[in-house]
Design a protein around this motif. Sequence first.
Motif, short mmCIF file in Angstrom:
data_model
loop_
_atom_site.label_atom_id
_atom_site.label_comp_id
_atom_site.label_asym_id
_atom_site.label_seq_id
_atom_site.Cartn_x
_atom_site.Cartn_y
_atom_site.Cartn_z
N PRO A 74 -21.31 82.26 24.24
CA PRO A 74 -22.12 81.05 24.02
C PRO A 74 -23.17 80.90 25.10
N ASP A 76 -30.90 73.37 27.53
CA ASP A 76 -31.67 72.26 27.00
C ASP A 76 -32.93 72.78 26.31
N ALA A 101 -24.22 76.74 21.80
CA ALA A 101 -23.35 76.36 22.91
C ALA A 101 -21.87 76.47 22.57
N GLY A 137 -26.49 73.23 19.14
CA GLY A 137 -25.05 73.03 19.29
C GLY A 137 -24.26 74.28 18.96
N GLN A 191 -25.42 77.50 26.72
CA GLN A 191 -25.69 76.06 26.67
C GLN A 191 -26.93 75.77 27.49
#
Length: 327
Positions: free
Chosen positions: A187, A191, A217, A214, A189
């Motif tokens: 994954p 912004d 992440a 989403g 994560q």
Amino acid sequence: MRFDPAVRHKACYGRRRQFRMMPSTRRQFLASSLGVAAALATAGCIDDTPGTDDDTPTDFGTEPKGSPSETEVPPPASAERTVGGDAVAVFDIVAEKAVTYESIMGSGGVVAPEGRQFVVASVRSDAELELDAFSLRAGGETWAAVDPGDAGAQNDAVAGHEGGIVGSPELIGGDAARYVAFELDSPIQVDDPQIVLERGGESATWSLPDEAAGTLAGSAPSFELDSLSAPDSVTQGEAMTVELSVTNTSDTDGRFVAAAYWPTELIADDDESHLIEQSVDAGASTTATLTIDTGYTTDEDGPITLRIEGHVSAEQEITVEDASTPT
């Protein structure tokens, strides 16, 4: 018989071959693969939509997000940017832990590498765009565009986004959208992950939807093969029943995808793919029962390999008897 790829694609392209598997505790179903009608065979065309002989729609569940549609929906105005003097729209952006793909000759498969994931989007523009002008930026890193999957001929669709990859030759006349795809770590994560286009000294960006960010992440599910069951031998022309059972061994609910490959001599790519796709709860098991038409498998007796590739891999050798040249 051999057929021109562009002609077959234009005349015969249908929905993806999908055999939807439901958890064995709920229900199992039998789906038909390679339902070859005599008229279609004469035209060099195979209908890849499971269903009934009278074309009555069969309920195989809801189409997955991004699935191809015969009715093209124009991109929203919010997806359009002017880059290098030309309008470009990037839309229908999705993120998936594994992707399905199709080639122009009806084959294709599944790409599901461990620790990797994909972002795929549709692209529309009157301008000639180059693939290497696109990138995906997230968390200070940049990923180049790719074209996942290499079974069959030139890819036509990835994750349900049709039209060929950006920069590919025109397959069919018209102003069809293309797709762009990226493979990145999983994954991850970050912004505001963005697709970026740099062209003519200018650049434009498209932010990924919250749902796609989403997915990037989130953890990916993992699957274990429980069994692959098929006969040791089959008489050519008889229906062959294949059962595939898997278990979601992770703590994450997720989507299981795999491709079953069985040869056919009728069209140019000889290993026809049959896609298996289903959501499976964490810790749950699921089983698919496939019925495969063997009438077009080979022109001589001998062993043929059934292959499964995707979230799980398996092979089984099956002897084909009483073979004859497919017509």
